[in-house]
Motif scaffolding. Structure first.
Motif, PDB file in Angstrom:
ATOM      1  N   LEU A  38       0.765  -1.197  -0.081  1.00 47.74           N
ATOM      2  CA  LEU A  38      -0.055  -0.102   0.163  1.00 47.74           C
ATOM      3  C   LEU A  38       0.879   1.361   0.071  1.00 47.74           C
ATOM      4  O   LEU A  38       0.284   2.240  -0.615  1.00 47.74           O
ATOM      5  N   GLN A  39       2.100   1.272   0.579  1.00 43.56           N
ATOM      6  CA  GLN A  39       3.004   2.589   0.313  1.00 43.56           C
ATOM      7  C   GLN A  39       3.163   2.706  -1.012  1.00 43.56           C
ATOM      8  O   GLN A  39       3.157   3.950  -1.318  1.00 43.56           O
ATOM      9  N   GLN A  40       3.453   1.649  -1.948  1.00 50.66           N
ATOM     10  CA  GLN A  40       3.786   1.923  -3.457  1.00 50.66           C
ATOM     11  C   GLN A  40       2.401   2.454  -4.164  1.00 50.66           C
ATOM     12  O   GLN A  40       2.479   3.179  -4.906  1.00 50.66           O
ATOM     13  N   VAL A  41       1.251   1.834  -3.523  1.00 48.83           N
ATOM     14  CA  VAL A  41      -0.207   2.304  -4.313  1.00 48.83           C
ATOM     15  C   VAL A  41      -0.370   3.639  -3.939  1.00 48.83           C
ATOM     16  O   VAL A  41      -0.706   4.469  -4.703  1.00 48.83           O
ATOM     17  N   ALA A  42      -0.133   4.059  -2.659  1.00 49.51           N
ATOM     18  CA  ALA A  42      -0.288   5.251  -2.349  1.00 49.51           C
ATOM     19  C   ALA A  42       0.455   6.484  -2.921  1.00 49.51           C
ATOM     20  O   ALA A  42       0.118   7.327  -3.166  1.00 49.51           O
ATOM     21  N   GLU A  43       1.798   5.974  -3.374  1.00 47.49           N
ATOM     22  CA  GLU A  43       2.516   6.807  -4.064  1.00 47.49           C
ATOM     23  C   GLU A  43       1.987   7.139  -5.521  1.00 47.49           C
ATOM     24  O   GLU A  43       1.883   8.264  -5.740  1.00 47.49           O
ATOM     25  N   ILE A  62      -4.572  -3.445 -14.002  1.00 50.81           N
ATOM     26  CA  ILE A  62      -4.826  -3.481 -12.371  1.00 50.81           C
ATOM     27  C   ILE A  62      -4.503  -2.036 -12.029  1.00 50.81           C
ATOM     28  O   ILE A  62      -3.382  -1.470 -12.521  1.00 50.81           O
ATOM     29  N   ALA A  63      -5.563  -1.170 -11.645  1.00 47.68           N
ATOM     30  CA  ALA A  63      -5.396   0.103 -11.325  1.00 47.68           C
ATOM     31  C   ALA A  63      -4.980   0.370  -9.615  1.00 47.68           C
ATOM     32  O   ALA A  63      -5.344  -0.704  -8.912  1.00 47.68           O
ATOM     33  N   PRO A  64      -4.332   1.109  -9.243  1.00 40.41           N
ATOM     34  CA  PRO A  64      -4.262   1.450  -7.861  1.00 40.41           C
ATOM     35  C   PRO A  64      -5.571   1.314  -7.082  1.00 40.41           C
ATOM     36  O   PRO A  64      -5.704   0.694  -5.954  1.00 40.41           O
ATOM     37  N   PHE A  88      -1.648  -3.359   4.160  1.00 38.39           N
ATOM     38  CA  PHE A  88      -0.342  -3.213   4.757  1.00 38.39           C
ATOM     39  C   PHE A  88       0.812  -2.466   4.067  1.00 38.39           C
ATOM     40  O   PHE A  88       0.676  -2.433   2.611  1.00 38.39           O
ATOM     41  N   THR A  89       1.674  -1.829   4.873  1.00 40.35           N
ATOM     42  CA  THR A  89       2.908  -1.334   4.358  1.00 40.35           C
ATOM     43  C   THR A  89       3.922  -2.552   4.966  1.00 40.35           C
ATOM     44  O   THR A  89       3.546  -3.309   5.671  1.00 40.35           O
ATOM     45  N   ALA A 112       7.206  -3.977  -7.476  1.00 37.25           N
ATOM     46  CA  ALA A 112       6.100  -4.067  -8.477  1.00 37.25           C
ATOM     47  C   ALA A 112       4.603  -4.321  -7.791  1.00 37.25           C
ATOM     48  O   ALA A 112       3.835  -5.011  -8.038  1.00 37.25           O
ATOM     49  N   PHE A 113       4.646  -3.411  -6.666  1.00 31.73           N
ATOM     50  CA  PHE A 113       3.395  -3.356  -6.059  1.00 31.73           C
ATOM     51  C   PHE A 113       2.930  -4.453  -5.133  1.00 31.73           C
ATOM     52  O   PHE A 113       1.902  -4.550  -4.466  1.00 31.73           O
ATOM     53  N   ALA A 114       3.869  -5.075  -4.706  1.00 28.54           N
ATOM     54  CA  ALA A 114       3.651  -6.413  -3.800  1.00 28.54           C
ATOM     55  C   ALA A 114       4.671  -6.366  -2.735  1.00 28.54           C
ATOM     56  O   ALA A 114       5.786  -5.967  -2.829  1.00 28.54           O
ATOM     57  N   LEU A 115       4.333  -6.784  -1.496  1.00 26.16           N
ATOM     58  CA  LEU A 115       5.237  -7.020  -0.416  1.00 26.16           C
ATOM     59  C   LEU A 115       5.264  -8.474  -0.326  1.00 26.16           C
ATOM     60  O   LEU A 115       4.439  -9.369  -0.594  1.00 26.16           O
TER      61      LEU A 115
END
Length: 123
Positions: A38-43, A62-64, A88-89, A112-115
């Motif tokens: 979610l940190q990368q998504v929030a960016e 896939i969109a944010p 999660f971050t 790549a948007f994954a943890l």
């Protein structure tokens, strides 16, 4: 192994799920989990990109917004279980795993948007 599951739980259910992960693991067994970062998504959202394509998956673009709330086409088709109820971050995932009693917690942001996280049941 848990791929894109924890974000489908309510926040208050995550500690129970992680406790169950530990309960079924033998001592020194390990987990590997992955979920949206979610940190990368929030960016992306902070730049104004909420509905634009972040990446292409086998299911389509896939969109944010999809990473925040669940894959919209699947939810629209009546699959409410595809909705996300928490997120999660890297920091919050590590905290949840540590609080659940896991050791050797390692969380990696893949860019790549994954943890990706691994952790060991100390016994």
């Amino acid at each position: 192994w848990s791929a894109h599951n924890l974000e489908h739980l309510r926040a208050h259910e995550v500690p129970l799920a992680l406790a169950e992960f530990r309960r079924v693991l033998r001592p020194l067994g390990f987990i590997l989990v992955t979920m949206p970062d979610l940190q990368q998504v929030a960016e992306l959202v902070a730049t104004g990109n909420l509905e634009g394509t972040a990446y292409l998956s086998a299911m389509g673009p896939i969109a944010p917004l999809d990473m925040l709330y669940g894959f919209r086409p699947a939810v629209a088709a009546g699959n409410d279980f595809m909705g996300h109820k928490t997120g999660f971050t890297a920091t919050t995932l590590a905290t949840h795993l540590t609080t659940a009693g896991f050791g050797d917690v390692r969380v990696q942001r893949d860019g790549a948007f994954a943890l990706w996280a691994s952790a060991v049941n100390p016994g």
